[in-house]
Design a protein around this motif. Structure first.
Motif, PDB file in Angstrom:
ATOM      1  N   VAL A   1      -4.963  -5.264 -11.664  1.00 35.31           N
ATOM      2  CA  VAL A   1      -5.658  -6.184 -11.549  1.00 35.31           C
ATOM      3  C   VAL A   1      -5.721  -6.913 -13.108  1.00 35.31           C
ATOM      4  CG1 VAL A   1      -8.112  -6.991 -11.291  1.00 35.31           C
ATOM      5  CG2 VAL A   1      -7.191  -5.334 -10.028  1.00 35.31           C
TER       6      VAL A   1
ATOM      7  N   ARG B   1      -2.465  -6.611  -4.189  1.00 31.40           N
ATOM      8  CA  ARG B   1      -2.411  -6.656  -5.551  1.00 31.40           C
ATOM      9  C   ARG B   1      -0.919  -6.584  -6.129  1.00 31.40           C
ATOM     10  NH1 ARG B   1      -5.372 -10.413  -8.336  1.00 31.40           N
ATOM     11  NH2 ARG B   1      -4.315  -9.496  -9.944  1.00 31.40           N
TER      12      ARG B   1
ATOM     13  N   TRP C   1       0.859  -1.160   0.109  1.00 29.76           N
ATOM     14  CA  TRP C   1       0.103  -0.031   0.017  1.00 29.76           C
ATOM     15  C   TRP C   1       0.840   1.431  -0.095  1.00 29.76           C
ATOM     16  CZ3 TRP C   1       0.353   3.709   3.675  1.00 29.76           C
ATOM     17  CH2 TRP C   1       1.087   3.342   5.044  1.00 29.76           C
TER      18      TRP C   1
ATOM     19  N   GLY D   1      -8.952   0.976  -0.922  1.00 28.56           N
ATOM     20  CA  GLY D   1      -8.603   0.661  -2.290  1.00 28.56           C
ATOM     21  C   GLY D   1      -7.044   0.740  -2.081  1.00 28.56           C
TER      22      GLY D   1
ATOM     23  N   LEU E   1      -6.953   5.839  -8.281  1.00 30.10           N
ATOM     24  CA  LEU E   1      -6.936   4.593  -7.970  1.00 30.10           C
ATOM     25  C   LEU E   1      -7.597   3.569  -9.198  1.00 30.10           C
ATOM     26  CD1 LEU E   1      -8.189   4.508  -4.332  1.00 30.10           C
ATOM     27  CD2 LEU E   1      -6.128   3.275  -5.324  1.00 30.10           C
ATOM     28  N   VAL E   2      -8.686   4.312  -9.779  1.00 29.21           N
ATOM     29  CA  VAL E   2      -9.507   3.276 -10.948  1.00 29.21           C
ATOM     30  C   VAL E   2      -8.504   2.757 -12.023  1.00 29.21           C
ATOM     31  CG1 VAL E   2     -11.364   3.070 -12.424  1.00 29.21           C
ATOM     32  CG2 VAL E   2     -11.576   4.265  -9.939  1.00 29.21           C
TER      33      VAL E   2
ATOM     34  N   TRP F   1      -6.261  -2.838  -0.787  1.00 27.31           N
ATOM     35  CA  TRP F   1      -6.416  -4.096  -1.558  1.00 27.31           C
ATOM     36  C   TRP F   1      -5.394  -3.899  -2.825  1.00 27.31           C
ATOM     37  CZ3 TRP F   1      -8.966  -3.628  -6.849  1.00 27.31           C
ATOM     38  CH2 TRP F   1      -9.081  -5.240  -7.206  1.00 27.31           C
ATOM     39  N   LEU F   2      -5.233  -2.724  -3.409  1.00 30.99           N
ATOM     40  CA  LEU F   2      -4.369  -2.651  -4.419  1.00 30.99           C
ATOM     41  C   LEU F   2      -2.853  -3.010  -3.855  1.00 30.99           C
ATOM     42  CD1 LEU F   2      -5.211   0.357  -6.530  1.00 30.99           C
ATOM     43  CD2 LEU F   2      -5.271  -2.022  -7.245  1.00 30.99           C
TER      44      LEU F   2
ATOM     45  N   GLN G   1     -14.092   2.087 -16.218  1.00 33.44           N
ATOM     46  CA  GLN G   1     -13.423   3.314 -15.381  1.00 33.44           C
ATOM     47  C   GLN G   1     -14.623   4.120 -15.047  1.00 33.44           C
ATOM     48  OE1 GLN G   1      -9.971   5.074 -16.716  1.00 33.44           O
ATOM     49  NE2 GLN G   1      -8.871   3.097 -16.856  1.00 33.44           N
TER      50      GLN G   1
ATOM     51  N   ASN H   1      -5.355   2.925 -12.081  1.00 33.42           N
ATOM     52  CA  ASN H   1      -4.251   2.002 -11.571  1.00 33.42           C
ATOM     53  C   ASN H   1      -4.688   0.715 -11.124  1.00 33.42           C
ATOM     54  OD1 ASN H   1      -1.354   3.684 -11.192  1.00 33.42           O
ATOM     55  ND2 ASN H   1      -3.054   5.097 -11.097  1.00 33.42           N
ATOM     56  N   ALA H   2      -5.916   0.564 -10.642  1.00 33.19           N
ATOM     57  CA  ALA H   2      -6.317  -0.780 -10.310  1.00 33.19           C
ATOM     58  C   ALA H   2      -6.674  -1.575 -11.673  1.00 33.19           C
ATOM     59  CB  ALA H   2      -7.926  -0.606  -9.704  1.00 33.19           C
TER      60      ALA H   2
ATOM     61  N   VAL I   1       1.747   1.867  -3.450  1.00 30.35           N
ATOM     62  CA  VAL I   1       0.696   2.130  -4.348  1.00 30.35           C
ATOM     63  C   VAL I   1       0.208   3.907  -4.124  1.00 30.35           C
ATOM     64  CG1 VAL I   1      -1.643   2.002  -4.747  1.00 30.35           C
ATOM     65  CG2 VAL I   1      -0.081   0.152  -4.614  1.00 30.35           C
TER      66      VAL I   1
END
Lengths: 597, 243
Positions: free
Chosen positions: A500, A585, A428, A578, A492-493, A581-582, A528, A495-496, A431
Motif C-alpha cells: 500500500v 493491490r 491473492w 486481507g 499480512l500487516v 484486498w492485497l 503495524q 506486507n500490506a 500474496v
C-alpha cells in the motif's frame, strides 16, 4: 587539486541537504520529518536543554547514583580505551584479502583515472570522513547529554567525540593501508594474525599474572572482608585497578589519552587533556599521509561490492553481505499442483538451511523426551517453571518481532514484481504463496515453544483447580490450530504496508537516513502494532466471551474447543479479506511509478 | 495473436500511451520504436499485464487481458531489458519453479533441450550471482520459453549481450516467430529491427506515428527516394527530437 576535491565534497553535501529539504514537499516525508523531529525533541533535545540549564558543580568524577562512593570516570576512561584497543585489534587481525579504502563507484570512475596522486586521494578520503564525523559527534553529544556521571559542557563533549571518532578513522585508514602493504609484501594473514593476537595475548597474560598477586582486592581504607564480587562497586574498582596495571597499562594509554578530552570536567582540564590527544592525532595523520600503497585495485573491488550490496537492498534483498549459496531443495516440487506451494519452495530456498522440517522434528523429539523427564523429577520443578516462562517469552517475541525478521515474502520479492505479475496467477494467489514461508517458520517456532510449555505445564506443576489434563490438552491443541492463521495475519500487516505504501516501505529499506526516514520508520512500527491489535481484538474478545458463556454449561475443555473454532473462523475470515484486498493491490501495483521521486 | 484496440495508459494527469491500436498475427514480429519517453515501455508493460491499462482492449491468444488475465498470461512471456531472477535459485531450480507456476508437466523433457540450445546446460546448478550478464539473459529466456508461449514481449533484448549472444538472440526470436508466436519487441537498435521485424510501429509522445510492414513505413517517409535507411525513416518520422 585538493580544492576540486573539497568542492566535490561540499557541493555533494549541499545538494544532499537541498534534496532532503525538497523532498519534504511530499507529505510522506513531511509527516516523517515531523514525527522524527518530535522523537528527537522528546528523547534528546528536551533533556539536553535541561542539562544545559542545570549548573555543573563538578567535582572530578561525578558519581553514578548506583555507585555513590565510586569515582567512575577512570573506569569509563579505561573501558573506552579497552574498546578502542579491541577495535584496533580487529582492524589489524581481521582482513583476509587486500582491504581497500572505501570509495563510491562514481569516485572510482572520476578520481582514479584523473591526474591525482595517491596522497591526495587519501587526503580526500580523510576530509570526506570529516563530514560524517562531525555529524556523528553532534549526535553522540545529544545521546551523551543524559549521562549524569559526565562533567564538562556540550562544547567539550562535541570536541571530545570529534577527537575520538577522528582518531578511530585515522587508525582504521592507516591500518587498512598498512595491511595492504603487508599483504603486497608477502606477509600471510596467518602470520599477521599470530603477531597481532600474540602481542595482545602476551600483554593480557602478563598483566593478569602480575596483577593477580599485586593488585589488591581491597583498597586501603575500605572495609575488609568483602571480596571483589561482593557488589558492583567493588567489582568495578577491582577491574579498573586490574586493567591499569602491568603491560596493559601501556597498551591502553593511547586510548586513555584519546578519551581524556571527552571526559574532562571543565575547560582547564580539557586543555590539559588536549595535548596528548592532539599528539596521537598528529602522529596518526603523519602515518597515514606518508603511506605509499597501491590501494586502487582493492578499492575498486570494495566499491563494486558496496554498489552490488546497495542494489540488492534497493531491490528488496537481504542486508547481509554474505554471498548466496546453492542449496538442496527443501522438498520435491512436482510440476503439477497448487502454484502457491511453488512460492513456499522458492522462499524456503532463500532462508537458512536450519529451517527444515527435519530440524523441527529433532527439536520436537528432544522436547518430548527431555521436558517430561524434567517434570518427573520433583527436585527439578523450578526448571520446569523456568521452561514455561522462557517458552512464553520466546513465543511473545516470535509473535511480535518475528514478522519483522522473517521477510522471505513479498517484501523480498518486490524487485521481481514485474516478472511475478506476468505469471498466470490471481493476485491473492501470489500474496498467499509469498506469505507461506515466513508463516511456516514462525508457526514452527511457536509450535515448539507451545510444545515445551505444554509438556512442562503439568497440572501438578501449577496449583490451579481448573487446570485439568483435559483443559491442558484442548487448550494446547486449540492454540496449535490458531498459531498458523495468527502468524499469517501478523505477516499480512507488514506486507500490506509494503504494497500500500511501497514508496514509504522502500524509503525505510534504504541505508541512507535522515530525520524524515527515521520518522517514517517510527510511524511504520506504530502502525503495524495498532493494526495487529485491531485485527486480533474480535477473535480474542469473541473467544473470551464464548469461554465465559459456555464453560458453566459444557465444561471448560469443551468451551475452549468452541472458543478455538470461533477464533479460527474470525482469523480465517480476516485473512481471506486481507488476501483478496492485497491481491487486488498487487495486481495494480506499478513499482516503477510508485518509486518515482 | 495480439489485438490492441484504443489502448491508453495514464499516470495521473500525464498520458504515456494514447489511443493505440494494432494487431500482431502469429509469425509476425513487430518492432516498437520511438524516442526516449515515447511510451514504449509503458505499452509493453500494459500488454504484458504488469500494469493495468487506463482504457482500451488487449486480447492475447483470444483472452481479454482485463477480464481474463490468468487465461491471457498462460500464453505470454515477457522478457525485460534487465533479467529479473531469484538470487537463491539455481538455473535448474528456476525452471522447476516456473514449471510449477505454469503447470508444465514433465518439464525436464522441455527444459533440458532448452538449456542445451541456450548453451547454459553446464551452468544448471549455479546461482544467478555466479552467471555473467549474457548467461542471466539466457536463463530468463529459458524460463520464458518453458511453457511454450504464443505471445512474447521483448524489452531491449540485446542489452548487455556480446556479438555471439546478439546473433543467437536474433535467431531465437526468428525461430519462435516461425513456430507461430506473435512477438513484439522494443528497441533503440534500428539494425535489429531491420533484421528481425516483419512490422514496425513508431511511437512518439505516446501516439502512433506510423505502423505497417518495414516496406510500407519506409515508403511512407522516403519522399520518393530509393534505399532510405530505417534510421533515416525514424528521424524523419519523429522529427529528429524527443518533443
Amino acid at each position: 587539486m585538493l580544492g576540486a576535491l573539497l568542492y566535490l565534497r561540499l557541493t555533494s553535501l549541499k545538494n544532499l541537504l537541498l534534496s532532503r529539504l525538497r523532498r519534504l514537499k511530499q507529505p510522506k516525508y513531511l509527516v516523517g520529518a515531523i514525527v522524527g523531529a518530535a522523537y528527537f525533541y522528546f528523547v534528546f533535545f528536551r533533556r539536553f536543554g535541561r542539562a544545559l540549564a542545570r549548573p555543573h558543580p563538578m567535582p572530578r568524577g561525578l558519581a553514578l547514583p548506583a555507585l555513590p562512593s565510586f569515582d567512575v570516570l577512570p573506569l569509563i576512561a579505561t573501558g573506552g580505551a579497552l574498546l578502542l584497543l579491541i577495535i584496533a585489534t580487529f582492524t589489524w587481525a581481521l582482513p583476509t584479502a587486500r582491504p581497500g579504502l572505501a570509495f563510491t563507484e562514481a569516485e572510482v570512475a572520476f578520481l582514479f583515472p584523473a591526474p591525482i596522486s595517491r596522497r591526495r586521494l587519501i587526503h580526500f578520503k580523510l576530509l570526506g570522513a570529516q563530514v560524517s564525523i562531525l555529524i556523528s559527534a553532534l549526535f553522540f553529544t545529544l545521546v551523551s547529554s543524559g549521562w549524569s556521571f559526565l562533567g564538562g559542557g556540550a562544547l567539550i563533549h562535541t570536541l571530545g567525540w570529534w577527537i575520538i571518532l577522528t582518531a578511530v578513522n585515522l587508525h582504521l585508514t592507516g591500518a587498512t593501508l598498512t595491511v595492504t602493504r603487508l599483504i603486497d609484501g608477502g606477509v600471510s594473514t596467518a602470520r599477521r594474525r599470530t603477531v597481532v593476537l600474540g602481542i595482545i595475548g602476551l600483554a593480557s597474560a602478563a598483566t593478569v599474572f602480575s596483577s593477580w598477586s599485586n593488585t589488591p582486592f581491597f583498597v586501603p581504607g575500605e572495609p575488609e572482608g568483602r571480596g571483589p564480587f561482593a557488589g558492583l562497586t567493588d567489582l568495578c574498582g577491582y577491574l579498573a585497578r586490574l586493567l591499569d596495571a602491568g603491560l596493559f597499562h601501556w597498551l591502553l594509554l593511547p586510548g586513555k589519552w584519546v578519551m581524556a578530552p571527552f571526559l574532562s570536567v571543565n575547560g582547564t582540564a580539557f586543555l590539559h587533556a588536549l595535548w596528548p590527544a592532539a599528539l596521537i592525532l598528529v602522529a596518526h595523520y603523519f602515518w597515514v599521509s606518508r603511506m605509499e600503497v597501491s590501494f586502487e585495485e582493492a578499492s575498486v573491488a570494495t566499491s563494486e561490492k558496496r554498489a552490488a550490496r546497495i542494489a540488492r537492498i534497493r531491490g528488496g534483498g537481504a542486508f547481509s553481505a554474505a554471498k548466496p549459496k546453492a542449496r538442496r531443495e527443501p522438498f520435491r516440487l512436482p510440476a503439477l499442483g497448487r502454484p502457491e506451494l511453488a512460492f513456499l519452495w522458492k522462499n524456503l530456498l532463500s532462508t537458512y538451511p536450519l529451517f527444515h522440517w527435519r530440524t523441527w522434528l529433532v527439536c520436537a523429539a528432544i522436547i518430548l523426551v527431555g521436558v517430561p523427564w524434567i517434570v518427573r523429577h520433583e527436585e527439578l520443578k523450578g526448571v520446569a517453571i523456568g521452561i514455561c516462562i522462557i517458552s512464553a517469552v520466546v513465543a511473545a517475541y516470535t509473535l511480535l518481532l518475528g514478522p519483522q525478521f522473517s521477510r522471505q515474502d513479498l517484501r523480498s520479492d518486490l524487485g521481481n514484481s514485474d516478472i511475478i505479475k506476468t505469471y498466470p496467477l490471481a493476485g491473492w494467489q501470489v500474496v498467499l504463496g509469498e506469505l507461506l514461508t515466513p508463516t511456516a517458520i514462525l508457526a514452527g517456532m511457536l509450535w515448539l515453544t507451545l510444545l515445551a510449555a505444554g509438556c512442562a505445564l503439568e497440572p501438578g506443576v501449577v496449583q490451579l483447580s481448573w487446570f485439568t489434563q483435559g483443559v491442558r490438552v484442548f487448550a494446547g491443541l486449540g492454540l496449535a490450530l490458531v498459531i498458523p492463521p495468527l502468524c499469517l495475519l501478523q505477516l499480512l500487516v507488514p506486507n500490506a504496508a509494503a504494497l500500500v505504501f511501497p514508496a514509504w516501505f522502500h524509503a525505510t529499506r534504504q541505508r541512507t537516513g535522515g530525520i524524515d526516514v527515521m520518522g517514517q520508520r517510527i510511524i511504520f512500527v506504530f502502525g503495524q502494532f495498532l493494526v495487529i491489535v485491531l485485527a486480533l481484538a474480535p477473535a480474542v474478545v469473541g473467544a473470551g466471551l464464548i469461554i465465559f458463556a459456555t464453560q458453566w454449561l459444557v465444561g471448560l475443555s469443551a468451551a475452549v474447543v468452541f472458543a478455538t473454532l470461533l477464533a479460527l473462523a474470525v482469523l480465517i475470515g480476516e485473512i481471506w479479506c486481507g488476501l483478496w484486498w492485497l491481491g487486488g493491490r498487487f495486481e495494480k501495483l506499478d513499482l516503477a511509478t510508485e518509486l518515482r521521486p | 495473436m495480439i489485438e490492441v484496440s484504443a489502448l491508453t495508459k495514464r499516470y495521473g494527469d500525464f498520458t504515456a500511451v494514447r489511443d493505440l491500436s494494432f494487431t500482431v498475427q502469429p509469425g509476425e514480429v513487430l518492432g516498437l520504436v520511438g524516442p526516449n519517453g515515447a511510451g514504449k515501455t509503458s505499452t509493453l508493460r500494459s500488454l504484458a499485464g504488469i500494469i493495468p491499462a487506463s482504457s482500451g482492449l488487449v486480447r492475447l491468444a483470444g483472452h481479454d487481458l482485463a477480464t481474463d488475465p490468468v487465461g491471457a498470461k498462460r500464453h505470454l512471456a515477457f522478457f525485460p531489458d534487465e533479467p529479473r531472477l531469484f538470487d537463491y535459485l539455481t538455473v535448474r531450480q528456476h525452471l522447476a519453479f516456473v514449471a510449477r507456476i505454469y503447470g508444465v508437466a514433465q518439464h525436464e523433457t522441455i527444459s533440458e533441450p532448452l538449456l542445451v540450445e541456450l548453451e547454459i546446460a553446464d551452468k544448471a546448478d549455479q546461482l544467478p550471482g555466479e552467471l555473467s550478464r549474457g548467461m542471466k539473459q539466457k536463463l530468463a529466456i529459458a524460463c520464458g520459453l518453458l511453457h511454450g508461449p504464443k505471445v512474447m514481449f521483448f524489452d531491449e533484448p540485446l542489452t548487455g549481450l556480446d556479438p555471439l549472444g546478439i546473433r543467437r538472440m536474433k535467431d531465437s526470436i526468428l525461430r519462435r516467430a516461425r513456430e507461430g508466436a506473435a512477438i513484439v519487441l522494443s528497441s533503440h537498435l534500428l539494425h535489429l529491427l531491420q533484421e528481425v521485424c516483419s512490422h514496425v510501429l513508431i511511437l512518439k509522445k505516446g501516439e502512433k506515428i506510423a505502423h505497417g510492414t518495414l516496406t510500407d513505413v519506409s515508403a511512407q517517409f522516403s519522399n520518393g527516394e530509393a534505399n532510405v535507411s530505417l534510421e533515416e525513416v525514424f528521424i524523419r518520422a519523429t522529427g529528429g527530437s524527443e518533443n
